[in-house]
Design a protein around this motif. Structure first.
Motif, mmCIF file in Angstrom:
data_model
loop_
_atom_site.group_PDB
_atom_site.id
_atom_site.type_symbol
_atom_site.label_atom_id
_atom_site.label_comp_id
_atom_site.label_asym_id
_atom_site.label_seq_id
_atom_site.Cartn_x
_atom_site.Cartn_y
_atom_site.Cartn_z
ATOM 1 N N ALA A 167 46.576 46.205 35.219
ATOM 2 C CA ALA A 167 46.870 47.547 35.713
ATOM 3 C C ALA A 167 45.799 48.002 36.694
ATOM 4 O O ALA A 167 44.614 47.894 36.406
ATOM 5 N N ALA A 168 46.220 48.490 37.851
ATOM 6 C CA ALA A 168 45.266 49.037 38.823
ATOM 7 C C ALA A 168 45.097 50.527 38.564
ATOM 8 O O ALA A 168 45.914 51.150 37.885
ATOM 9 N N THR A 169 44.015 51.094 39.078
ATOM 10 C CA THR A 169 43.746 52.521 38.860
ATOM 11 C C THR A 169 43.606 53.229 40.201
ATOM 12 O O THR A 169 43.381 52.596 41.236
ATOM 13 N N GLU A 170 43.750 54.536 40.180
ATOM 14 C CA GLU A 170 43.542 55.360 41.379
ATOM 15 C C GLU A 170 42.051 55.476 41.662
ATOM 16 O O GLU A 170 41.239 55.427 40.743
ATOM 17 N N SER A 171 41.695 55.701 42.906
ATOM 18 C CA SER A 171 40.274 55.902 43.214
ATOM 19 C C SER A 171 39.763 57.176 42.550
ATOM 20 O O SER A 171 40.436 58.205 42.543
ATOM 21 N N ALA A 172 38.561 57.077 41.994
ATOM 22 C CA ALA A 172 37.948 58.243 41.361
ATOM 23 C C ALA A 172 37.459 59.234 42.419
ATOM 24 O O ALA A 172 37.219 60.403 42.121
ATOM 25 N N GLY A 173 37.253 58.750 43.635
ATOM 26 C CA GLY A 173 36.840 59.637 44.716
ATOM 27 C C GLY A 173 35.443 60.206 44.564
ATOM 28 O O GLY A 173 35.125 61.258 45.110
ATOM 29 N N LEU A 174 34.597 59.530 43.823
ATOM 30 C CA LEU A 174 33.248 60.048 43.577
ATOM 31 C C LEU A 174 32.190 59.349 44.418
ATOM 32 O O LEU A 174 31.103 59.879 44.618
ATOM 33 N N SER A 175 32.500 58.127 44.866
ATOM 34 C CA SER A 175 31.460 57.324 45.496
ATOM 35 C C SER A 175 32.034 56.461 46.603
ATOM 36 O O SER A 175 33.231 56.190 46.644
ATOM 37 N N SER A 176 31.170 56.046 47.502
ATOM 38 C CA SER A 176 31.605 55.144 48.567
ATOM 39 C C SER A 176 30.505 54.151 48.867
ATOM 40 O O SER A 176 29.332 54.398 48.597
ATOM 41 N N PHE A 177 30.914 53.016 49.415
ATOM 42 C CA PHE A 177 29.958 51.990 49.803
ATOM 43 C C PHE A 177 29.438 52.317 51.194
ATOM 44 O O PHE A 177 30.215 52.588 52.103
ATOM 45 N N VAL A 178 28.118 52.319 51.358
ATOM 46 C CA VAL A 178 27.534 52.641 52.664
ATOM 47 C C VAL A 178 27.036 51.378 53.367
ATOM 48 O O VAL A 178 27.253 51.192 54.571
ATOM 49 N N GLY A 179 26.390 50.503 52.636
ATOM 50 C CA GLY A 179 25.903 49.275 53.262
ATOM 51 C C GLY A 179 25.123 48.431 52.286
ATOM 52 O O GLY A 179 24.872 48.844 51.156
ATOM 53 N N GLU A 180 24.772 47.227 52.730
ATOM 54 C CA GLU A 180 23.943 46.391 51.868
ATOM 55 C C GLU A 180 23.068 45.467 52.701
ATOM 56 O O GLU A 180 23.362 45.183 53.867
ATOM 57 N N GLU A 181 21.975 45.060 52.094
ATOM 58 C CA GLU A 181 21.096 44.065 52.711
ATOM 59 C C GLU A 181 20.950 42.981 51.669
ATOM 60 O O GLU A 181 20.229 43.143 50.692
ATOM 61 N N GLU B 158 18.561 48.776 43.914
ATOM 62 C CA GLU B 158 18.045 47.409 43.818
ATOM 63 C C GLU B 158 19.017 46.591 42.978
ATOM 64 O O GLU B 158 19.153 46.814 41.781
ATOM 65 N N ILE B 159 19.710 45.664 43.634
ATOM 66 C CA ILE B 159 20.666 44.824 42.905
ATOM 67 C C ILE B 159 20.196 43.371 42.961
ATOM 68 O O ILE B 159 19.284 43.032 43.709
ATOM 69 N N ASP B 160 20.833 42.516 42.153
ATOM 70 C CA ASP B 160 20.375 41.130 42.050
ATOM 71 C C ASP B 160 20.310 40.440 43.408
ATOM 72 O O ASP B 160 19.418 39.647 43.663
ATOM 73 N N GLY B 161 21.270 40.740 44.281
ATOM 74 C CA GLY B 161 21.312 40.042 45.566
ATOM 75 C C GLY B 161 20.443 40.665 46.641
ATOM 76 O O GLY B 161 20.289 40.101 47.718
ATOM 77 N N GLY B 162 19.886 41.839 46.402
ATOM 78 C CA GLY B 162 19.083 42.525 47.421
ATOM 79 C C GLY B 162 19.178 44.031 47.251
ATOM 80 O O GLY B 162 18.804 44.560 46.216
ATOM 81 N N LEU B 163 19.702 44.710 48.280
ATOM 82 C CA LEU B 163 19.813 46.165 48.226
ATOM 83 C C LEU B 163 21.230 46.592 48.582
ATOM 84 O O LEU B 163 21.864 45.989 49.444
ATOM 85 N N GLN B 164 21.716 47.630 47.896
ATOM 86 C CA GLN B 164 23.028 48.188 48.210
ATOM 87 C C GLN B 164 22.885 49.698 48.325
ATOM 88 O O GLN B 164 22.201 50.313 47.508
ATOM 89 N N THR B 165 23.498 50.271 49.352
ATOM 90 C CA THR B 165 23.457 51.726 49.478
ATOM 91 C C THR B 165 24.844 52.303 49.212
ATOM 92 O O THR B 165 25.834 51.825 49.767
#
Ligand SMILES: Cc1cc2nc3c(=O)[nH]c(=O)nc-3n(C[C@H](O)[C@H](O)[C@H](O)COP(=O)(O)OP(=O)(O)OC[C@H]3O[C@@H](n4cnc5c(N)ncnc54)[C@H](O)[C@@H]3O)c2cc1C
Ligand SMILES: Nc1ncnc2c1ncn2[C@@H]1O[C@H](COP(=O)(O)O)[C@@H](O)[C@H]1O
Lengths: 308, 249
Positions: A167-181, B158-165
């Motif tokens: 079963a899939a769920t609706e987005s909670a709308g609380l958070s978003s992904f900005v970026g990663e390194e 700080e996540i296992d693979g690096g950084l996530q924002t």
């Protein structure tokens, strides 16, 4: 008993931590299903179906799950948890982030970071930076658990589980992904490597970690670090080994210029063989080292590299 | 905005804790107690947000015995404005702590809750995530950077693979990692001033929270001990031992 294991994956492939978690589930006993929540995660689900001992793989595929945001993933786990007596995930940063949210939504406790299964409701887990092992007995109807992967040998692959959609769920709308390194490295992953060589404050700077890298290249090792080395900016945070960093238990752990604080030991003292190279013969790291070498690392490490 | 900070009284991080001889629990007799290091970082971050004009009030809450007042006073000396002690003689499990915090959250209505990622006694790493779930708000765990921007906050994790924002709608829970900041030392005048700051006491019962335990600790034991190793004279001997004795290379 029926156990739901939450897969750790990057959509394209299954992470080995899942195999250790299934191993812990097998110790509890009962039917084991794996839940794969992601976006375009079909390949990870196919891999999960090949994990030995798994009955079914349940896939929940949707764009909102791409980055494993806890606010999206936790409701999806809850929506697919009906009838399970145990919900397990590896104690990785992903599992640690999501599972307490699941537990609170189900109004049950979470048993964190188990290192042993005594029975279906009784588990062992380290507390106080691993200086104490507690045996805890859960009275909740559903046991929400995170698993210390180094404490359970990975199960094999080669099985053939059935697959279905969850079963899939609706987005909670609380958070978003900005970026990663994300760290990119050709070396084995720290938590899965059979040899780890770590540097501490004694390395003096980031450049000197090259000394460790050349040894690592010869041994096929991963490179780790103490918190002091990370704090000083020698190396990035994903290399930190310890109570509050990564837990490793390789066949061989080489600690270079690391004093051996309790918090560092908590992350590596279950390694099979420990080597310490430190110029201070009183350094506490020698109390856990199988082989201690009292020497200046700037002489010893190049010699070691030559000798390999 | 108002920030709520949860601080826990724990055994000092320098103490090597051992099990009691009878195996019923950790031996904490006469052990030095401190504010959990991650909570100290949470207090520091809140105070910095106040100094930067982002936060208007910093409220500190701790759940535990009366002695937890010491840790609340420490947080007040670091710059928090007032404290709340949820007093209980029981040692509460994370779900119960999260429920107490939820009750305080409902009363105080902060825009952000700052907490540690982990208490160094129980090593649970749960309470912040649980509070976020109970309050139905977002969570930025293991934070190494926190940037408030109007109605939302960006948290670098700080996540296992690096950084996530991640970007979170406010209110939200943020749990701190070690590199978020370096906490200041409390100055003597600030320690004196902290004694006069308001500190209210309530109880789980007053808050209407069910604190029944969900698991039982059957016993504790020391971890498997390592047999004593040896010192090698030089690199040649080390390599020989690794090859021929330990057989790991
Ligand atoms: C809440 C909390 C959590 C923590 N979590 C972690 C964690 O997860 N992981 C972690 O590692 N730490 C952690 N710490 C920090 C920990 O307490 C120690 O401060 C840290 O591990 C020290 O790192 P180090 O051994 O590299 O540095 P130091 O203690 O400074 O030791 C450096 C060592 O290098 C040796 N040395 C120096 N020069 C040379 C040379 N030329 N040749 C050979 N040897 C040399 C010295 O003799 C010394 O023993 C935590 C601390 C707290 C408060
Ligand atoms: N008894 C408590 N009183 C106040 N805050 C707490 C308490 N227990 C846990 N917390 C908060 O929750 C964080 C994580 O703790 P834990 O989930 O126990 O590892 C801590 O760093 C505190 O911020």
């Amino acid at each position: 008993m029926s156990i739901l294991v939450i897969a750790e994956h990057d959509n394209g492939s299954l992470k080995p931590a899942t195999l250790n978690t299934v191993a812990a589930a097998a110790k509890i006993g009962g039917d084991i299903d794996v839940l794969v929540i992601g976006s375009g995660c079909g390949a990870a689900a196919t891999e999960a179906a090949g994990v030995e001992g798994v009955r079914s793989v349940i896939t929940v595929d949707g764009a909102i799950y791409e980055h494993q945001l806890a606010e999206e993933v936790a409701p999806a786990i809850v929506a697919n948890s009906e009838g399970y007596t145990h919900i397990l995930a590896p104690a990785t940063t992903t599992g640690k982030n999501v599972m307490p949210r699941v537990a609170a939504m189900l109004d049950v406790a979470q048993i964190s970071d188990i290192v042993g299964v005594e029975s279906a409701d009784t588990f062992k887990r380290p507390i106080y930076a691993g200086n104490i092992i507690a045996t805890v007995k859960s009275s909740d109807v559903v046991k929400v658990i995170t698993v210390r992967t180094t404490a359970f040998d990975a199960v094999a692959t080669g099985g053939s589980a059935d697959s279905k959609d969850g079963a899939a769920t609706e987005s909670a709308g609380l958070s978003s992904f900005v970026g990663e390194e994300l760290a990119v490295s050709d070396r084995p992953e720290l938590t899965a490597a059979s040899v780890v060589i770590s540097g501490g404050r004694g390395m003096q700077n980031g450049d000197n970690f090259k000394l460790l890298e050349s040894v690592a290249d010869k041994l096929g090792a991963a490179v780790g670090a103490s918190r002091a080395a990370v704090d000083a900016g020698f190396v990035p945070n994903d290399m930190q080994v310890g109570q509050t960093g990564k837990i490793v238990a390789p066949d061989l752990y080489i600690a270079v210029g690391i004093s051996g604080a309790i918090q560092h030991l908590a992350g590596m003292k279950d390694s099979k063989v420990i080597v310490a190279i430190n110029k201070d013969e009183e350094a506490p790291i020698f109390q856990v080292a199988d082989y201690g070498l009292v020497a200046d690392l700037f002489e010893a490490v190049p010699q070691l590299e030559q000798a390999l | 905005m108002k920030i709520l900070v949860a601080v826990k009284r724990v055994v000092d991080y320098n103490v090597k804790v051992r099990p009691k001889a009878d195996g019923t629990g950790p031996d904490l007799a006469n052990a030095k107690m401190s504010i959990n290091p991650f909570c100290e970082i949470a207090v520091e971050e809140a105070v910095r947000l106040k100094e930067a004009g982002v936060a208007s009030e910093v409220v500190v809450v701790s759940i535990g015995e009366k002695t937890s007042q010491e840790q609340i006073r420490t947080a007040l000396a670091l710059g928090a404005d007032r404290g709340i002690l949820v007093e209980t003689g029981e040692s509460l499990q994370p779900l119960a702590v999260a429920k107490c915090l939820k009750a305080v959250y409902d009363q105080e209505q902060p825009q952000m809750v700052l907490m540690g990622k982990q208490s160094i006694d129980g090593d649970n790493n749960q309470t912040g995530q649980m509070l976020a779930a109970l309050a139905g708000i977002g969570q930025g765990t293991f934070a190494s950077e926190v940037k408030v921007d109007g109605e939302s906050v960006n948290v670098t994790r700080e996540i296992d693979g690096g950084l996530q924002t991640v970007g979170l709608k406010l209110p939200a829970v943020v749990t701190t990692d070690l590199r978020l900041n370096e906490p200041r030392y409390a100055s003597l005048p600030n320690i004196m001033k902290a004694k006069k700051k308001p500190l209210d006491t309530t109880t789980p019962a007053d808050l209407g929270v069910d604190i029944a335990p969900r698991f039982e600790v059957l016993g504790v034991e020391p971890p498997p001990s390592r047999s004593a190793g040896i010192k090698v004279a030089d690199v040649a001997e080390l390599v020989d031992k690794l090859k021929n004795e330990a057989k790991v290379i």
